[in-house]
Design a protein around this motif. Sequence first.
Motif, PDB file in Angstrom:
ATOM      1  N   ASN A 167      -6.040   2.940  -7.076  1.00  0.00           N
ATOM      2  CA  ASN A 167      -7.190   2.589  -5.978  1.00  0.00           C
ATOM      3  C   ASN A 167      -7.591   1.164  -6.158  1.00  0.00           C
ATOM      4  O   ASN A 167      -7.567   0.314  -5.292  1.00  0.00           O
ATOM      5  CB  ASN A 167      -7.987   3.502  -6.352  1.00  0.00           C
ATOM      6  CG  ASN A 167      -8.128   4.823  -5.778  1.00  0.00           C
ATOM      7  OD1 ASN A 167      -7.130   4.981  -4.735  1.00  0.00           O
ATOM      8  ND2 ASN A 167      -8.395   5.920  -6.540  1.00  0.00           N
ATOM      9  N   THR A 168      -7.625   0.862  -7.556  1.00  0.00           N
ATOM     10  CA  THR A 168      -8.070  -0.896  -8.027  1.00  0.00           C
ATOM     11  C   THR A 168      -7.003  -1.688  -7.219  1.00  0.00           C
ATOM     12  O   THR A 168      -7.346  -2.649  -6.813  1.00  0.00           O
ATOM     13  CB  THR A 168      -7.954  -0.906  -9.439  1.00  0.00           C
ATOM     14  OG1 THR A 168      -8.932   0.016 -10.051  1.00  0.00           O
ATOM     15  CG2 THR A 168      -8.608  -2.253  -9.767  1.00  0.00           C
ATOM     16  N   ASP A 212      -4.597   2.458 -12.426  1.00  0.00           N
ATOM     17  CA  ASP A 212      -5.416   3.109 -11.544  1.00  0.00           C
ATOM     18  C   ASP A 212      -5.011   2.339 -10.124  1.00  0.00           C
ATOM     19  O   ASP A 212      -4.989   1.158  -9.963  1.00  0.00           O
ATOM     20  CB  ASP A 212      -6.719   2.554 -11.854  1.00  0.00           C
ATOM     21  CG  ASP A 212      -7.785   3.025 -10.666  1.00  0.00           C
ATOM     22  OD1 ASP A 212      -7.791   3.546  -9.645  1.00  0.00           O
ATOM     23  OD2 ASP A 212      -9.150   2.475 -10.998  1.00  0.00           O
ATOM     24  N   GLN A 245      -4.925  -1.170  -4.599  1.00  0.00           N
ATOM     25  CA  GLN A 245      -5.047  -1.202  -3.283  1.00  0.00           C
ATOM     26  C   GLN A 245      -6.355  -2.213  -3.023  1.00  0.00           C
ATOM     27  O   GLN A 245      -6.245  -2.868  -1.890  1.00  0.00           O
ATOM     28  CB  GLN A 245      -5.003   0.220  -2.633  1.00  0.00           C
ATOM     29  CG  GLN A 245      -3.548   1.029  -2.929  1.00  0.00           C
ATOM     30  CD  GLN A 245      -3.894   2.209  -2.476  1.00  0.00           C
ATOM     31  OE1 GLN A 245      -4.467   2.642  -1.134  1.00  0.00           O
ATOM     32  NE2 GLN A 245      -3.399   3.308  -3.103  1.00  0.00           N
ATOM     33  N   GLU A 246      -7.419  -1.966  -3.661  1.00  0.00           N
ATOM     34  CA  GLU A 246      -8.774  -2.546  -3.177  1.00  0.00           C
ATOM     35  C   GLU A 246      -8.388  -4.352  -3.310  1.00  0.00           C
ATOM     36  O   GLU A 246      -8.843  -4.994  -2.498  1.00  0.00           O
ATOM     37  CB  GLU A 246      -9.993  -2.093  -4.047  1.00  0.00           C
ATOM     38  CG  GLU A 246     -10.249  -0.838  -3.696  1.00  0.00           C
ATOM     39  CD  GLU A 246     -11.320  -0.365  -4.734  1.00  0.00           C
ATOM     40  OE1 GLU A 246     -11.853  -1.089  -5.466  1.00  0.00           O
ATOM     41  OE2 GLU A 246     -11.812   0.810  -4.729  1.00  0.00           O
ATOM     42  N   ALA A 247      -7.771  -4.693  -4.229  1.00  0.00           N
ATOM     43  CA  ALA A 247      -7.255  -5.814  -4.566  1.00  0.00           C
ATOM     44  C   ALA A 247      -6.456  -6.408  -3.113  1.00  0.00           C
ATOM     45  O   ALA A 247      -6.458  -7.857  -3.050  1.00  0.00           O
ATOM     46  CB  ALA A 247      -6.635  -6.182  -5.712  1.00  0.00           C
ATOM     47  N   GLU A 256       0.903   4.036  -3.007  1.00  0.00           N
ATOM     48  CA  GLU A 256       0.633   5.439  -2.906  1.00  0.00           C
ATOM     49  C   GLU A 256       1.562   6.081  -3.310  1.00  0.00           C
ATOM     50  O   GLU A 256       1.456   7.429  -3.812  1.00  0.00           O
ATOM     51  CB  GLU A 256       0.436   5.581  -1.254  1.00  0.00           C
ATOM     52  CG  GLU A 256      -0.883   4.866  -0.887  1.00  0.00           C
ATOM     53  CD  GLU A 256      -1.017   5.018   0.721  1.00  0.00           C
ATOM     54  OE1 GLU A 256       0.145   5.351   1.431  1.00  0.00           O
ATOM     55  OE2 GLU A 256      -2.229   4.980   1.036  1.00  0.00           O
ATOM     56  N   SER A 298      -6.806  -5.981  -0.274  1.00  0.00           N
ATOM     57  CA  SER A 298      -7.668  -6.372   0.773  1.00  0.00           C
ATOM     58  C   SER A 298      -8.715  -7.453   0.515  1.00  0.00           C
ATOM     59  O   SER A 298      -9.364  -8.075   1.477  1.00  0.00           O
ATOM     60  CB  SER A 298      -8.624  -5.124   1.170  1.00  0.00           C
ATOM     61  OG  SER A 298      -9.277  -4.690   0.171  1.00  0.00           O
ATOM     62  N   ASN A 299      -8.617  -8.005  -0.892  1.00  0.00           N
ATOM     63  CA  ASN A 299      -9.405  -9.018  -1.236  1.00  0.00           C
ATOM     64  C   ASN A 299      -8.745 -10.201  -1.680  1.00  0.00           C
ATOM     65  O   ASN A 299      -9.441 -11.222  -2.071  1.00  0.00           O
ATOM     66  CB  ASN A 299     -10.275  -8.648  -2.642  1.00  0.00           C
ATOM     67  CG  ASN A 299     -11.382  -7.479  -2.214  1.00  0.00           C
ATOM     68  OD1 ASN A 299     -11.852  -7.147  -1.182  1.00  0.00           O
ATOM     69  ND2 ASN A 299     -11.437  -6.713  -2.980  1.00  0.00           N
ATOM     70  N   THR A 343       0.856  -1.085  -0.140  1.00  0.00           N
ATOM     71  CA  THR A 343      -0.087   0.040   0.099  1.00  0.00           C
ATOM     72  C   THR A 343       0.861   1.201  -0.112  1.00  0.00           C
ATOM     73  O   THR A 343       0.522   2.115  -0.839  1.00  0.00           O
ATOM     74  CB  THR A 343      -0.878  -0.076   1.280  1.00  0.00           C
ATOM     75  OG1 THR A 343      -1.847  -1.105   1.200  1.00  0.00           O
ATOM     76  CG2 THR A 343      -1.944   1.219   1.175  1.00  0.00           C
TER      77      THR A 343
END
Length: 518
Positions: free
Chosen positions: A71-72, A69, A74-76, A40, A78-79, A36
Amino acid sequence: MPTVVVMDVSLSMTRPVSVEGSEEYQRKHLAAHGLTMLFEHMATNYKLEFTALVVFSSLWELMVPFTRDYNTLQEALSNMDDYDKTCLESALLGVCNIVQQEWGAAIPCQVVLVTDGCLGIGRGSLRHSLATHSQRSDSNRFPLPFPFPSKLYVMCMANLEELQSTDSLDCLERLIDLNNGEGQIFTIDGPLCLKNVQSMFGKLIDLAYTPFHAALKCGHLTSDVQVFPRPEPFIIDEEIDPIPKAINTDLEIVGFVDIADISSPPVLSRHLVLPIALNREGDEVGPGIADDTEDENSANQIAGKIPNFCVLLHGSLKVEGMVALVQLGPEWYGMLYSQADSKKKSNLMMSLFEPGPEPLPWLGKMAQLGPISDAKENPYGEDDNKSPFPLQPKNKRSYAQNVTVWIKPSGLQTDVQKILRNARKLPEKTQTFYKELNRLRKAALAFGFLELLKGVADMLERECTLLPDTAHPDAAFQLTHAAQQLKVASTGASEYAAYDHNIAPLQTDFSSSSTERM
């Protein structure tokens, strides 16, 4: 330079870590925290970088294809789910497939491997892969070295003592060696905690993801710019002790040349040149890019109202159809030019030439180029209808000459027959006879075909005996002279056997009188 992040999601990454506080952390949480931080930083300073996310255990999966992107990405993080054992070889094969499908085999790529140092067990483990490395066939080769230019960075969610207690560190170092030494291993200094993980990823950022800022200067005009991707140091192979040569942070424009004169030169690399409008604390990691969108838009509006030399230069080069020669360091040059992405959009680009005083032979030495005003007359003509380039080389290039080639026996036979035909027409064909004779002589000496010279000499002597009674007396003298010269050259031990020596026609009373008649 695209980046592939390869994340280990095997069961060993779920091992708990004792961190101060009530919240329980696993090694994968520390890895996600470090990534992360990296995303960033790239979102702020490396917005043009394409990044992909791959997860692996015994199999691999492309979680996020190449994207800008963050943001995409960083979301991945957490999944991600937990899977079975570690199989690093399959992940590296996956990286090969992904990069080659998207970028081919010529674009350099950075691979960031995040793992805990556990190599797996049994067949498919890194130990097994390295043990069988030398026994493999071409169809089943180990994926390293990558088939594209690359750097492999291994981020270990373990400290050095833990890795040294097993052979994990040796195996990981072997990976770097197999990748032609391109890459580095990072370990956590001290206990496993968020602070030390940030420190480890900070070292990676400083090494591979620090933006290259420079000052672009032309006389009294200057502009702060970012060069993307970051120029890599260049190692000159000819030096006895090669030293990496890096470009200066002061880029000095030394002159301008027409695009037609510089043509399409060979270059080491190409880079975008982006103006830096405002001073930003780019190296600090913020909370993300979503919250800063409004501030960034307002900053861009303010920057758009400030005069910038980089924008002026880009527009001028585009309108005038010229390139700017820029000095990168001592005896190292490049060029700035406008390149169009589409009909409406173009970018200011910089290409790096090979280091040296004369990187483009048709321009001559860069230090000897000067302004048109220094010339006695305009080298481009009054109507701009000519050009002083390309400069003609002092020595004639081998590929610019008519080279004798004897790939097939018929070629050699044709050349010998041409000499014999001219020999039968002496003295009228004296000049042509000696021209063809010297051409064959030089080719035979160059190839070391000395037997050919003796053979042609014997043929000329035979032609001399077969001359008819009505033949000109000078013909016999010229044939005998040529045969003697070829025999001397066939020994290779005389000054007449030198490559640059030419057989000249024999001067006789007959040849001088025939010349006067002609």
